[in-house]
Motif scaffolding. Structure first.
Motif, mmCIF file in Angstrom:
data_model
loop_
_atom_site.group_PDB
_atom_site.id
_atom_site.type_symbol
_atom_site.label_atom_id
_atom_site.label_comp_id
_atom_site.label_asym_id
_atom_site.label_seq_id
_atom_site.Cartn_x
_atom_site.Cartn_y
_atom_site.Cartn_z
ATOM 1 N N ARG A 105 28.634 54.681 66.020
ATOM 2 C CA ARG A 105 29.557 54.556 64.819
ATOM 3 C C ARG A 105 30.083 52.902 64.872
ATOM 4 N N TRP A 106 30.444 52.490 65.956
ATOM 5 C CA TRP A 106 31.329 51.538 66.150
ATOM 6 C C TRP A 106 30.621 50.212 66.897
ATOM 7 N N ARG A 107 29.605 50.334 67.419
ATOM 8 C CA ARG A 107 28.889 49.338 68.517
ATOM 9 C C ARG A 107 28.462 48.138 67.415
ATOM 10 N N ARG A 108 28.824 47.145 67.743
ATOM 11 C CA ARG A 108 28.281 45.918 67.285
ATOM 12 C C ARG A 108 26.797 45.575 67.265
ATOM 13 N N VAL A 109 25.880 45.682 66.214
ATOM 14 C CA VAL A 109 24.476 45.758 66.224
ATOM 15 C C VAL A 109 24.062 44.785 65.226
ATOM 16 N N ALA A 161 22.324 57.493 68.533
ATOM 17 C CA ALA A 161 22.427 58.743 68.227
ATOM 18 C C ALA A 161 21.445 59.802 68.730
ATOM 19 N N ALA A 162 20.300 59.209 68.714
ATOM 20 C CA ALA A 162 19.217 60.055 69.304
ATOM 21 C C ALA A 162 19.578 60.066 71.015
ATOM 22 N N ARG A 163 19.805 58.959 71.453
ATOM 23 C CA ARG A 163 20.409 58.927 72.949
ATOM 24 C C ARG A 163 21.356 60.123 73.265
ATOM 25 N N GLY A 164 22.243 60.195 72.455
ATOM 26 C CA GLY A 164 23.234 60.833 72.645
ATOM 27 C C GLY A 164 22.693 62.491 72.500
ATOM 28 N N VAL A 165 21.944 62.758 71.714
ATOM 29 C CA VAL A 165 21.517 64.032 71.556
ATOM 30 C C VAL A 165 20.902 64.703 72.805
ATOM 31 N N ILE A 166 20.069 63.535 73.452
ATOM 32 C CA ILE A 166 19.149 63.942 74.628
ATOM 33 C C ILE A 166 20.263 64.172 75.735
ATOM 34 N N TYR A 167 21.238 63.250 76.066
ATOM 35 C CA TYR A 167 22.318 63.383 76.925
ATOM 36 C C TYR A 167 22.832 64.792 76.980
ATOM 37 N N ILE A 168 23.124 64.949 75.672
ATOM 38 C CA ILE A 168 24.040 66.356 75.540
ATOM 39 C C ILE A 168 23.226 67.603 75.861
ATOM 40 N N LEU A 169 21.819 67.548 75.507
ATOM 41 C CA LEU A 169 20.927 68.543 75.805
ATOM 42 C C LEU A 169 20.733 68.581 77.626
ATOM 43 N N VAL A 170 20.706 67.248 78.153
ATOM 44 C CA VAL A 170 20.319 67.340 79.577
ATOM 45 C C VAL A 170 21.661 68.029 80.259
ATOM 46 N N GLY A 171 22.859 67.462 80.137
ATOM 47 C CA GLY A 171 24.039 68.114 80.415
ATOM 48 C C GLY A 171 24.202 69.428 80.383
ATOM 49 N N ALA A 172 23.625 70.104 78.987
ATOM 50 C CA ALA A 172 23.782 71.393 78.969
ATOM 51 C C ALA A 172 23.138 72.334 79.659
ATOM 52 N N ALA A 187 27.323 67.453 84.875
ATOM 53 C CA ALA A 187 26.836 67.924 83.768
ATOM 54 C C ALA A 187 27.796 67.746 82.535
ATOM 55 N N LEU A 188 28.945 68.196 82.887
ATOM 56 C CA LEU A 188 30.120 67.730 81.657
ATOM 57 C C LEU A 188 30.091 66.244 81.280
ATOM 58 N N GLY A 189 30.243 65.357 82.592
ATOM 59 C CA GLY A 189 30.084 63.912 82.344
ATOM 60 C C GLY A 189 28.720 63.395 81.594
ATOM 61 N N LEU A 190 27.960 63.981 81.794
ATOM 62 C CA LEU A 190 26.495 63.715 80.854
ATOM 63 C C LEU A 190 26.794 63.913 79.485
ATOM 64 N N ILE A 191 27.493 65.188 79.270
ATOM 65 C CA ILE A 191 27.502 65.352 77.780
ATOM 66 C C ILE A 191 28.680 64.480 77.218
ATOM 67 N N VAL A 192 29.498 64.009 78.181
ATOM 68 C CA VAL A 192 30.743 63.108 77.623
ATOM 69 C C VAL A 192 30.018 61.736 77.089
ATOM 70 N N PHE A 193 28.916 61.389 78.218
ATOM 71 C CA PHE A 193 28.108 60.191 77.733
ATOM 72 C C PHE A 193 27.393 60.133 76.500
ATOM 73 N N GLY A 194 26.749 61.564 76.108
ATOM 74 C CA GLY A 194 26.210 62.050 74.851
ATOM 75 C C GLY A 194 27.170 61.640 73.667
ATOM 76 N N LEU A 195 28.545 62.339 73.960
ATOM 77 C CA LEU A 195 29.686 62.116 72.830
ATOM 78 C C LEU A 195 29.813 60.461 72.568
ATOM 79 N N TYR A 196 29.894 59.849 73.943
ATOM 80 C CA TYR A 196 30.120 58.474 73.607
ATOM 81 C C TYR A 196 28.968 57.656 73.021
ATOM 82 N N SER A 197 27.647 57.956 73.385
ATOM 83 C CA SER A 197 26.686 57.466 72.595
ATOM 84 C C SER A 197 26.954 57.380 70.940
ATOM 85 N N PHE A 198 27.316 58.657 70.462
ATOM 86 C CA PHE A 198 27.397 58.827 68.969
ATOM 87 C C PHE A 198 28.746 57.894 68.410
#
Length: 277
Positions: free
Chosen positions: A273-277, A30-41, A258-269
């Motif tokens: 939620r669903w990754r096998r960890v 989730a933290a990775r997702g936040v960072i990528y969304i901010l970088v994209g923005a 930039a929008l693609g990086l935001i999309v990666f941030g969303l995918y990180s979320f």
């Protein structure tokens, strides 16, 4: 394998799969997702000349968070998430990854490398919070590291070239893997509805391919710097993104990236939620 070794291994796997380690891993994603969304923005703002001097990299992302109400608390939450990511990866290096073939040495080494990377990212985030430094400009670090390697290390020019080519090859490999949707093997897709799975699949393909393109492009600049024997040609994430705006299509290519990086941030979320960890 002796009975004692088997018991030790089973205990280790139990720790690795514990709810605490799963929570740490998910917090890190989730933290990775936040960072990528901010970088994209920030990259979108750069495309339209409204970045306020901030760079589209981790340093710029942290500065953006720091400038929001409750920014310090949010920064500490990010640091905790990144620490969780590092600990989760280290646990994979010790006990193996979830899923088939998770015990392979190559996968353990991959997890170890990622654990070290996120430990460094976490440490730089904490340094930023307490005012003892921070990630710093990705462009400056790229120039400094490549310059030191080329001028202070025997054969350093070839080392920089190999690093650049490695980033290019790695980026291409990740993009191909993303387009083949191999990332779905790491997700609990059976927990998703058909519509959700299709959405997550699209986010993964677009986001992972975009991130791969950015890192492959940065690698190309490293290789070019080595060929020209000019560290000034090396670029970090920010400089690489800005180059996308200097194409015949103008800033619009940067906007798409930039929008693609935001999309990666969303995918990180979604992974959180669903990754096998």
């Amino acid at each position: 394998m002796t009975a004692q070794e088997a018991r030790a291994r089973a205990a280790g796997n139990g720790v690795s799969a514990s709810s605490a380690f799963r929570a740490l891993g998910r917090a890190g994603l989730a933290a990775r997702g936040v960072i990528y969304i901010l970088v994209g923005a920030l990259a979108v703002q750069i495309a339209f000349g409204k970045s306020g001097g901030k760079e589209a990299d981790r340093q710029g992302a942290l500065q953006t968070v720091a400038g929001t109400p409750g920014g310090t608390i949010l920064l500490w939450l990010l640091a905790i998430g990144l620490a969780g990511m590092a600990l989760w990866r280290f646990s994979e290096a010790v006990w193996g990854q979830a899923g088939p073939d998770g015990d392979k040495a190559t996968k353990r080494l991959n997890s170890l490398g990622r654990g070290i990377f996120y430990a460094v990212v976490c440490a730089s985030t904490v340094a930023f919070i307490i005012g003892a430094g921070g990630p710093g400009s990705s462009d400056k670090k790229s120039r400094d590291y490549s310059g030191k390697a080329m001028h202070d290390i025997p054969g350093g020019r070839w080392l920089v070239l190999l690093v650049g080519l490695g980033l290019v090859a790695g980026g291409i490999g990740i993009a191909v893997s993303a387009m083949k949707t191999k990332f779905e093997k790491k997700l609990n897709t059976h927990q998703m509805s058909p519509a959700v799975r299709k959405t997550v699949k699209t986010l993964g393909v677009v986001g992972k391919t975009t991130r791969a393109l950015v890192y492959a492009s940065a690698g190309a600049f490293f290789a070019y710097a080595a060929i020209k024997f000019d560290p000034g040609k090396a670029k970090g994430v920010d400089g690489t993104l800005r180059q996308f705006a200097h194409t015949p299509v103008g800033p619009w290519l940067l906007v798409l990236i930039a929008l693609g990086l935001i999309v990666f941030g969303l995918y990180s979320f979604c992974e959180a939620r669903w990754r096998r960890v």
